[in-house]
Write a protein that holds these residues in place. Structure first.
Motif, PDB file in Angstrom:
ATOM      1  N   ASP A 169      20.584  -5.645  47.462  1.00 17.72           N
ATOM      2  CA  ASP A 169      20.692  -7.098  47.298  1.00 17.72           C
ATOM      3  C   ASP A 169      20.915  -7.731  48.666  1.00 17.72           C
ATOM      4  O   ASP A 169      21.976  -7.581  49.271  1.00 17.72           O
ATOM      5  CB  ASP A 169      21.862  -7.399  46.344  1.00 17.72           C
ATOM      6  CG  ASP A 169      21.991  -8.882  46.009  1.00 17.72           C
ATOM      7  OD1 ASP A 169      21.379  -9.716  46.698  1.00 17.72           O
ATOM      8  OD2 ASP A 169      22.739  -9.191  45.067  1.00 17.72           O
ATOM      9  N   ASN A 226      28.758  -9.849  49.588  1.00 19.46           N
ATOM     10  CA  ASN A 226      29.607 -10.756  48.823  1.00 19.46           C
ATOM     11  C   ASN A 226      30.548  -9.845  48.036  1.00 19.46           C
ATOM     12  O   ASN A 226      30.043  -9.030  47.252  1.00 19.46           O
ATOM     13  CB  ASN A 226      28.744 -11.598  47.863  1.00 19.46           C
ATOM     14  CG  ASN A 226      29.569 -12.525  47.013  1.00 19.46           C
ATOM     15  OD1 ASN A 226      30.775 -12.649  47.202  1.00 19.46           O
ATOM     16  ND2 ASN A 226      28.935 -13.179  46.059  1.00 19.46           N
ATOM     17  N   TYR A 258      30.023  -8.371  43.984  1.00 13.91           N
ATOM     18  CA  TYR A 258      29.414  -9.323  43.046  1.00 13.91           C
ATOM     19  C   TYR A 258      29.468  -8.715  41.625  1.00 13.91           C
ATOM     20  O   TYR A 258      28.923  -7.620  41.410  1.00 13.91           O
ATOM     21  CB  TYR A 258      27.971  -9.486  43.518  1.00 13.91           C
ATOM     22  CG  TYR A 258      27.086 -10.504  42.864  1.00 13.91           C
ATOM     23  CD1 TYR A 258      27.457 -11.839  42.778  1.00 13.91           C
ATOM     24  CD2 TYR A 258      25.818 -10.125  42.397  1.00 13.91           C
ATOM     25  CE1 TYR A 258      26.584 -12.765  42.225  1.00 13.91           C
ATOM     26  CE2 TYR A 258      24.949 -11.057  41.853  1.00 13.91           C
ATOM     27  CZ  TYR A 258      25.344 -12.375  41.760  1.00 13.91           C
ATOM     28  OH  TYR A 258      24.482 -13.287  41.226  1.00 13.91           O
ATOM     29  N   TYR A 290      26.481  -6.667  38.872  1.00 11.83           N
ATOM     30  CA  TYR A 290      25.967  -5.289  38.789  1.00 11.83           C
ATOM     31  C   TYR A 290      26.702  -4.504  37.701  1.00 11.83           C
ATOM     32  O   TYR A 290      26.082  -3.796  36.905  1.00 11.83           O
ATOM     33  CB  TYR A 290      26.097  -4.540  40.122  1.00 11.83           C
ATOM     34  CG  TYR A 290      25.688  -5.304  41.361  1.00 11.83           C
ATOM     35  CD1 TYR A 290      24.613  -6.184  41.345  1.00 11.83           C
ATOM     36  CD2 TYR A 290      26.381  -5.138  42.559  1.00 11.83           C
ATOM     37  CE1 TYR A 290      24.247  -6.871  42.484  1.00 11.83           C
ATOM     38  CE2 TYR A 290      26.010  -5.818  43.710  1.00 11.83           C
ATOM     39  CZ  TYR A 290      24.959  -6.689  43.666  1.00 11.83           C
ATOM     40  OH  TYR A 290      24.606  -7.366  44.797  1.00 11.83           O
ATOM     41  N   CYS A 301      24.848  -4.215  48.706  1.00 11.90           N
ATOM     42  CA  CYS A 301      24.685  -5.650  48.973  1.00 11.90           C
ATOM     43  C   CYS A 301      25.152  -5.944  50.386  1.00 11.90           C
ATOM     44  O   CYS A 301      26.340  -5.858  50.674  1.00 11.90           O
ATOM     45  CB  CYS A 301      25.511  -6.448  47.950  1.00 11.90           C
ATOM     46  SG  CYS A 301      25.606  -8.220  48.281  1.00 11.90           S
ATOM     47  N   SER A 322      16.718 -13.943  47.610  1.00  8.21           N
ATOM     48  CA  SER A 322      16.831 -15.195  46.868  1.00  8.21           C
ATOM     49  C   SER A 322      16.747 -16.382  47.816  1.00  8.21           C
ATOM     50  O   SER A 322      17.194 -16.296  48.964  1.00  8.21           O
ATOM     51  CB  SER A 322      18.174 -15.219  46.141  1.00  8.21           C
ATOM     52  OG  SER A 322      18.389 -16.469  45.543  1.00  8.21           O
ATOM     53  N   ALA A 368      13.565 -16.795  43.566  1.00  2.66           N
ATOM     54  CA  ALA A 368      13.988 -15.548  44.208  1.00  2.66           C
ATOM     55  C   ALA A 368      12.812 -14.583  44.136  1.00  2.66           C
ATOM     56  O   ALA A 368      11.756 -14.929  43.604  1.00  2.66           O
ATOM     57  CB  ALA A 368      15.200 -14.978  43.484  1.00  2.66           C
ATOM     58  N   ARG A 422      16.208 -22.787  41.818  1.00  6.12           N
ATOM     59  CA  ARG A 422      15.888 -21.481  41.253  1.00  6.12           C
ATOM     60  C   ARG A 422      14.592 -20.855  41.748  1.00  6.12           C
ATOM     61  O   ARG A 422      13.512 -21.164  41.259  1.00  6.12           O
ATOM     62  CB  ARG A 422      15.869 -21.507  39.704  1.00  6.12           C
ATOM     63  CG  ARG A 422      17.018 -22.189  39.012  1.00  6.12           C
ATOM     64  CD  ARG A 422      18.379 -21.640  39.372  1.00  6.12           C
ATOM     65  NE  ARG A 422      18.486 -20.212  39.151  1.00  6.12           N
ATOM     66  CZ  ARG A 422      19.185 -19.396  39.961  1.00  6.12           C
ATOM     67  NH1 ARG A 422      19.833 -19.876  41.013  1.00  6.12           N
ATOM     68  NH2 ARG A 422      19.238 -18.115  39.706  1.00  6.12           N
ATOM     69  N   GLY A 425      15.604 -15.981  39.955  1.00  6.42           N
ATOM     70  CA  GLY A 425      16.921 -15.688  40.515  1.00  6.42           C
ATOM     71  C   GLY A 425      17.179 -14.208  40.704  1.00  6.42           C
ATOM     72  O   GLY A 425      16.674 -13.371  39.955  1.00  6.42           O
ATOM     73  N   SER A 426      17.985 -13.909  41.711  1.00  4.67           N
ATOM     74  CA  SER A 426      18.368 -12.517  41.932  1.00  4.67           C
ATOM     75  C   SER A 426      19.416 -12.059  40.937  1.00  4.67           C
ATOM     76  O   SER A 426      19.576 -10.868  40.702  1.00  4.67           O
ATOM     77  CB  SER A 426      18.927 -12.340  43.345  1.00  4.67           C
ATOM     78  OG  SER A 426      17.896 -12.394  44.279  1.00  4.67           O
ATOM     79  N   LYS A 427      20.148 -13.020  40.379  1.00  2.42           N
ATOM     80  CA  LYS A 427      21.115 -12.623  39.358  1.00  2.42           C
ATOM     81  C   LYS A 427      20.361 -11.985  38.190  1.00  2.42           C
ATOM     82  O   LYS A 427      20.678 -10.875  37.763  1.00  2.42           O
ATOM     83  CB  LYS A 427      21.908 -13.836  38.868  1.00  2.42           C
ATOM     84  CG  LYS A 427      22.989 -13.471  37.873  1.00  2.42           C
ATOM     85  CD  LYS A 427      23.567 -14.701  37.218  1.00  2.42           C
ATOM     86  CE  LYS A 427      25.062 -14.776  37.458  1.00  2.42           C
ATOM     87  NZ  LYS A 427      25.694 -15.882  36.723  1.00  2.42           N
ATOM     88  N   ALA A 432      20.729 -11.080  49.386  1.00  2.67           N
ATOM     89  CA  ALA A 432      20.771 -12.532  49.130  1.00  2.67           C
ATOM     90  C   ALA A 432      21.228 -13.335  50.352  1.00  2.67           C
ATOM     91  O   ALA A 432      20.880 -14.505  50.495  1.00  2.67           O
ATOM     92  CB  ALA A 432      21.694 -12.831  47.946  1.00  2.67           C
ATOM     93  N   TYR A 433      22.011 -12.707  51.244  1.00  2.00           N
ATOM     94  CA  TYR A 433      22.567 -13.433  52.395  1.00  2.00           C
ATOM     95  C   TYR A 433      21.895 -13.052  53.708  1.00  2.00           C
ATOM     96  O   TYR A 433      22.431 -13.317  54.790  1.00  2.00           O
ATOM     97  CB  TYR A 433      24.089 -13.198  52.472  1.00  2.00           C
ATOM     98  CG  TYR A 433      24.785 -13.763  51.257  1.00  2.00           C
ATOM     99  CD1 TYR A 433      25.101 -15.115  51.183  1.00  2.00           C
ATOM    100  CD2 TYR A 433      25.072 -12.968  50.157  1.00  2.00           C
ATOM    101  CE1 TYR A 433      25.690 -15.649  50.052  1.00  2.00           C
ATOM    102  CE2 TYR A 433      25.667 -13.486  49.015  1.00  2.00           C
ATOM    103  CZ  TYR A 433      25.978 -14.836  48.976  1.00  2.00           C
ATOM    104  OH  TYR A 433      26.563 -15.370  47.856  1.00  2.00           O
ATOM    105  N   LYS A 466      20.873 -19.050  48.584  1.00  2.00           N
ATOM    106  CA  LYS A 466      21.789 -19.290  49.696  1.00  2.00           C
ATOM    107  C   LYS A 466      20.996 -19.555  50.974  1.00  2.00           C
ATOM    108  O   LYS A 466      21.430 -20.291  51.845  1.00  2.00           O
ATOM    109  CB  LYS A 466      22.745 -18.108  49.894  1.00  2.00           C
ATOM    110  CG  LYS A 466      23.331 -17.520  48.611  1.00  2.00           C
ATOM    111  CD  LYS A 466      24.176 -18.487  47.816  1.00  2.00           C
ATOM    112  CE  LYS A 466      24.524 -18.049  46.400  1.00  2.00           C
ATOM    113  NZ  LYS A 466      24.559 -16.662  46.043  1.00  2.00           N
TER     114      LYS A 466
HETATM  115  C1  LIG Z   1      24.446 -15.886  45.094  1.00  2.00           C
HETATM  116  C2  LIG Z   1      24.062 -14.449  44.992  1.00  2.00           C
HETATM  117  C3  LIG Z   1      22.804 -14.069  44.522  1.00  2.00           C
HETATM  118  C4  LIG Z   1      21.759 -15.102  44.179  1.00  2.00           C
HETATM  119  O1  LIG Z   1      21.564 -15.241  42.841  1.00  2.00           O
HETATM  120  P1  LIG Z   1      20.460 -16.266  42.320  1.00  2.00           P
HETATM  121  O2  LIG Z   1      20.353 -15.913  40.871  1.00  2.00           O
HETATM  122  O3  LIG Z   1      19.204 -15.972  43.068  1.00  2.00           O
HETATM  123  O4  LIG Z   1      20.973 -17.647  42.549  1.00  2.00           O
HETATM  124  C5  LIG Z   1      22.485 -12.730  44.453  1.00  2.00           C
HETATM  125  N1  LIG Z   1      23.366 -11.794  44.847  1.00  2.00           N
HETATM  126  C6  LIG Z   1      24.568 -12.118  45.321  1.00  2.00           C
HETATM  127  C7  LIG Z   1      25.478 -11.045  45.796  1.00  2.00           C
HETATM  128  C8  LIG Z   1      24.964 -13.452  45.393  1.00  2.00           C
HETATM  129  O5  LIG Z   1      26.174 -13.764  45.848  1.00  2.00           O
END
Ligand SMILES: *Cc1c(COP(=O)(O)O)cnc(C)c1O
Length: 408
Positions: free
Chosen positions: A214, A186, A132, A135, A182, A245, A258, A256, A107-109, A216-217, A248
């Protein structure tokens, strides 16, 4: 005596989503006959696409037979996945990233939080406001900040992103060492152009800073010319780490997978100013603390890059983006100032007459029975804004927008 990591005591209670849940539950208890439509949380709703499911099943079947069974995989991820990523996400876009620069993760989180560990605690971190929340919270956990006061942790450089600057932060007056960006963003759903990102890459090069990007989108970008990767910007390979990741992009929030990209030759500095390669440090961190993503999941992720996989995933993204379009048009029709929603699954709405984010939340919940996310929950500069997510199903999206258009 066991001593806790006192940095955790500085963290503010996870206020946003629990508070949303509390208010929604209270409303539902008092209005059991009302149908509440949820457009708050940033989670996908459409199932995994058929090509991904097929590869996932095949991976499980391989694990079920002695001849094809697999134990621990490579910590950095299977080469078959890193190679298709390098080719499809980077080399085909003219970006010089190889399979060796890619680290598969769950995951990127986790990655955006864990990456802080390989950088010293004397780094100054810059983050956008709103953004988000991971961070800032992981910066606090890692011990790089002081205490919390009126929406800000002491020691973090906050960069306000509002309609005044087109949601692209201005270069800060204090120089950061690490810069979180990012895009598509988000929560604002906005994107950064090549020129805007170039400004940040040049700034990072000048100051020997590193951009933590980041993306992710990325898969939601529809407009031509918007960079999908920070590495499309000249000079970025020397100053940026990128996070991507499948969450999304391909509906993997519950599956899971990324990855993090650290280009060969990316440097950070020791206290005497000597340059060190960053990639071996992350490799060391991951191989010590992480044992990889499961084989069937990596097979499923690789299938995203197959021809059919790409087509199917693109259809799902188009579904969410059509929701976003309906939402954007309806909200404009209802007289709101609206941002995002074209290259991202989020619509960022300015409340009318300076109404606070939480007052607007209550109004939309009580009068339209729709749940969104108060912008102030993503940072103080999000006050007066509201986030709608485009991940609901079509019928609910249309109904929710009709109700909001009818608000007084
Ligand atoms: C949803 C999201 C992620 C993805 O996180 P995962 O752990 O890969 O599910 C990463 N960065 C941002 C800004 C997000 O909104």
């Amino acid at each position: 005596m066991a001593k806790i990591n006192e940095n955790y005591l500085k963290l503010q209670a996870g206020y946003l989503f629990p508070e949303i849940g509390r208010r929604v539950n209270e409303f539902v208890a008092a209005n059991p006959d009302k149908k509440v439509i949820k457009m708050g949380i940033g989670d996908v709703t459409q199932p995994l696409v058929p090509t991904v499911v097929k590869a996932f099943h095949e991976g499980v079947d391989e694990m079920a037979k002695a001849e094809t069974f697999k134990g621990y995989g490579p910590e950095q991820g299977y080469a078959f996945l890193r190679e298709v990523i390098a080719k499809n996400a980077y080399q085909n876009r003219g970006v010089n990233i190889s399979a060796d620069d890619i680290f598969i993760s769950d995951g990127s989180k986790c990655d955006t939080g864990n990456i802080q560990e390989i950088f010293g605690n004397d780094n100054k971190i810059a983050i956008c406001d709103p953004v988000y929340p991971v961070y800032a919270d992981t910066t606090v956990m890692s011990g790089k900040t002081g205490s919390y006061d009126s929406g800000h942790y002491d020691g973090i450089i906050y960069m306000p992103c509002t309609s005044d600057n087109g949601f692209i932060p201005d270069l800060p007056s204090e120089t950061p060492d690490l810069i979180f960006l990012c895009y598509p963003n988000n929560p604002t759903g906005t994107v950064a152009s090549k020129e805007e990102l170039k400004k940040w890459v040049d700034y990072a090069r000048k100051n020997k800073s590193i951009i933590l990007y980041d993306a992710a989108y990325e898969a939601f970008i529809t407009e031509e010319g918007i960079p999908h990767s920070i590495y499309e910007i000249e000079g970025a390979l020397d100053v940026a780490i990128e996070f991507r990741s499948f969450s999304k992009t391909a509906g993997f929030t519950g599956t899971r997978c990324a990855f993090t990209v650290i280009p060969e030759g990316l440097k950070a500095y020791d206290s005497e100013g000597n340059a060190h390669d960053v990639k071996p440090l992350w490799n060391r961190r991951q191989s010590t603390k992480f044992n990889g993503v499961s084989y069937p999941v990596q097979k499923a992720a690789a299938a995203v890059y197959s021809e059919e996989g790409q087509k199917e995933v693109a259809e799902e993204i188009a579904y969410y983006l059509e929701n976003a379009k309906i939402m954007k048009e309806s909200l404009i029709e209802a007289g709101y100032e609206v941002f995002g929603g074209v290259n991202a699954p989020y619509i960022w709405v300015k409340t009318k007459n300076g109404m606070s984010s939480w007052d607007f939340f209550d109004k939309v919940l009580n009068e339209a029975n729709v749940v969104g996310t108060p912008g102030s929950g993503f940072g103080p500069a999000g006050e007066g804004y509201f986030r709608f997510s485009a991940f609901a199903d079509r019928a609910n999206t249309i109904e929710a927008m009709e109700r909001i258009k009818n608000l007084k």
